[in-house]
Design a protein around this motif. Structure first.
Motif, short mmCIF file in Angstrom:
data_model
loop_
_atom_site.label_atom_id
_atom_site.label_comp_id
_atom_site.label_asym_id
_atom_site.label_seq_id
_atom_site.Cartn_x
_atom_site.Cartn_y
_atom_site.Cartn_z
N UNK A 36 53.01 35.08 47.29
CA UNK A 36 53.54 36.43 47.53
C UNK A 36 53.32 36.88 48.97
N UNK A 37 52.21 36.42 49.58
CA UNK A 37 52.00 36.74 51.00
C UNK A 37 53.00 35.98 51.88
N UNK A 38 53.22 34.74 51.54
CA UNK A 38 54.18 33.94 52.31
C UNK A 38 55.58 34.54 52.24
N UNK A 39 55.92 35.12 51.08
CA UNK A 39 57.23 35.74 50.90
C UNK A 39 57.30 37.15 51.49
N UNK A 40 56.17 37.65 51.99
CA UNK A 40 56.17 38.94 52.64
C UNK A 40 55.93 40.14 51.74
N UNK A 41 55.57 39.91 50.47
CA UNK A 41 55.34 41.02 49.56
C UNK A 41 53.97 41.66 49.76
N UNK A 42 52.99 40.85 50.13
CA UNK A 42 51.64 41.34 50.40
C UNK A 42 51.29 41.04 51.85
N UNK A 43 50.52 41.94 52.46
CA UNK A 43 50.04 41.67 53.80
C UNK A 43 49.02 40.55 53.80
N UNK A 44 48.74 39.96 54.96
CA UNK A 44 47.83 38.80 55.05
C UNK A 44 46.47 39.05 54.40
N UNK A 45 45.94 40.24 54.54
CA UNK A 45 44.62 40.54 53.97
C UNK A 45 44.69 41.66 52.93
N UNK A 46 45.89 41.96 52.44
CA UNK A 46 46.05 43.08 51.53
C UNK A 46 45.48 42.76 50.15
N UNK A 47 44.74 43.69 49.62
CA UNK A 47 44.12 43.55 48.31
C UNK A 47 45.16 43.86 47.23
N UNK A 48 45.38 42.95 46.27
CA UNK A 48 46.37 43.24 45.22
C UNK A 48 45.99 44.43 44.36
N UNK A 49 44.71 44.74 44.25
CA UNK A 49 44.30 45.93 43.49
C UNK A 49 44.85 47.18 44.16
N UNK A 50 44.76 47.22 45.49
CA UNK A 50 45.31 48.37 46.22
C UNK A 50 46.83 48.35 46.20
N UNK A 51 47.40 47.18 46.40
CA UNK A 51 48.86 47.07 46.50
C UNK A 51 49.53 47.55 45.21
N UNK A 52 49.01 47.11 44.07
CA UNK A 52 49.62 47.46 42.77
C UNK A 52 48.97 48.69 42.14
N UNK A 53 48.01 49.28 42.82
CA UNK A 53 47.29 50.45 42.31
C UNK A 53 46.72 50.17 40.92
N UNK A 54 46.02 49.05 40.81
CA UNK A 54 45.38 48.70 39.54
C UNK A 54 44.17 49.62 39.31
N UNK A 55 43.73 49.70 38.08
CA UNK A 55 42.77 50.74 37.70
C UNK A 55 41.31 50.29 37.72
N UNK A 56 41.09 49.00 37.91
CA UNK A 56 39.73 48.51 37.74
C UNK A 56 39.36 47.53 38.86
N UNK A 57 38.10 47.63 39.29
CA UNK A 57 37.52 46.60 40.15
C UNK A 57 36.37 45.94 39.39
N UNK A 58 36.19 44.64 39.62
CA UNK A 58 35.09 43.91 39.00
C UNK A 58 34.30 43.17 40.08
N UNK A 59 33.02 43.12 39.91
CA UNK A 59 32.16 42.36 40.81
C UNK A 59 30.85 42.09 40.10
N UNK A 60 30.06 41.23 40.68
CA UNK A 60 28.75 40.98 40.09
C UNK A 60 28.53 39.51 39.85
N UNK A 61 28.31 39.16 38.61
CA UNK A 61 27.96 37.79 38.29
C UNK A 61 26.52 37.50 38.68
#
Length: 370
Positions: A36-61
């Motif tokens: 999707x970045x190669x096709x120009x839909x997302x910026x080189x460092x763009x976070x898909x959570x921000x791009x699609x306005x998703x509702x959740x972030x996960x981290x930890x482990x």
């Protein structure tokens, strides 16, 4: 209904209360984002959570390798794969060109004695090296700034055991030496709680706790419901009770066919079931009819229908899976039945979100908290 923040929206869904629109979370293959970045839909460092306005972030482990001081040994290497002996005493072959489940080649731990000698002593004390403090802090702060829901996400005992002793020896142990496997389950559950206590004390609580626990394969779980109840469930009860004592809901991810285990998982305290892999035999409307009065759901949209890149097939899949659940007062978070592979067009995924999100309004007249 008044517009909700993403954090409020996910919290309401997990509480099985009305939402202004369906909350969304998703996993993407690295190759998907590259395309999707190669096709120009997302910026080189763009976070898909921000791009699609998703509702959740996960981290930890947590780093669950037993011996953190062991330097992995390369046993064999080709142009495409590498076989290493790791700090769990496990010889695992991984692919070098893409991400996939490693091949289990051999294990030091095949029975109770090796577990007690080689692994268990490493898991009894807190080791700060196991905790990704910085990543947790960064993602939690980012979620707070964006008013998104934030999950700590990590492995539970089944997923912690098999990289160390393999599915085969673990499952044979359930049949031949269940006390050994019960000890492993309990040890890993307590190991997790000790390290989460430290993380949460220093960095603050998440909004919910997400456990990865792949306990099934195609059309069958790895164990019987009786074995689950006698061996795995006590460890899950300990972990889920820990989360509930913190005032946090529990989301359980499990690939494969785990429907026969759901009664035990619900009894243990699971609040939301995630993934519900279609090709393994999981079906959201059927599962909702049996368990919807107890839990929320996330997933079960057959990724093969998204891969078709056919809008009609996508909409038909969403309608069949989600509409009856929501119209009946069920609670649902929009997600594929696994993660989004690179043969899903960007336009297909964007259309999936645009079609699915408004369906949350179906539950306004009928949803009741319980």
């Amino acid at each position: 209904m008044q517009k909700m923040t993403a954090r409020e929206r996910v919290h309401s869904a997990l509480e099985r209360r009305p939402v202004d629109r369906l909350p969304v979370t998703e996993g993407f293959w690295a190759e998907t984002l590259t395309r999707w970045r190669t096709e120009g839909h997302l910026g080189p460092d763009e976070d898909p959570i921000d791009h699609f306005d998703l509702d959740m972030r996960r981290a930890g482990g947590l780093n669950c390798i037993a011996d953190l001081d062991f330097e992995p040994i390369v046993l064999e290497e080709t142009a495409e794969t590498i076989l290493r002996l790791d700090g769990n005493g496990a010889s695992l072959r991984r692919h070098k060109l893409y991400s996939t489940t490693p091949e289990h080649v051999d294990f030091t731990v095949k029975e109770r004695g090796a577990w007690e000698k080689a692994i268990k002593p490493h898991l009894l004390a807190i080791d700060r090296r196991r905790i990704p403090f910085e990543n947790y802090r960064e993602e939690r702060d980012k979620a707070a700034a964006q008013e998104r829901h934030f999950c700590w996400a990590g492995m539970a005992p089944f997923e912690q055991m098999h990289p160390m002793c393999g599915h085969e020896y673990m499952l044979m142990g359930m049949a031949l030496d269940p006390d050994w496997v019960r000890d492993m389950v309990n040890t890993y559950a307590e190991f997790t709680i000790r390290h989460l206590d430290l993380l949460f004390a220093e960095e603050g609580l998440p909004d919910s706790i997400w456990f990865y626990e792949d306990m099934g394969y195609k059309h069958s779980p790895f164990m019987s419901p009786t074995m689950y109840a006698e061996i795995m469930q006590p460890g899950h009860e300990k972990l889920f009770r820990y989360a509930h004592d913190l005032g946090r809901k529990v989301i359980v991810h499990s690939c494969g066919y785990v429907e026969p285990l759901l009664s035990g998982l619900v009894e243990a305290g699971m609040d939301c079931l995630q993934a519900m892999e279609v090709k393994a035999g999981m079906d959201l409307p059927r599962i909702w009819r049996n368990f919807g009065q107890h839990i929320a759901f996330c997933g079960n949209i057959d990724v093969r229908e998204l891969v078709s890149n056919d809008p009609e097939r996508m909409r038909a899949e969403v309608d069949r899976k989600i509409r009856p659940v929501l119209a009946g007062g069920g609670s649902y978070i929009l997600h594929s039945d696994h993660s989004i592979p690179p043969d899903v067009d960007y336009e297909t995924y964007a259309a999936f979100l645009a079609y699915g999100r408004p369906l949350g309004q179906l539950t306004w007249p009928t949803r009741r908290a319980s």
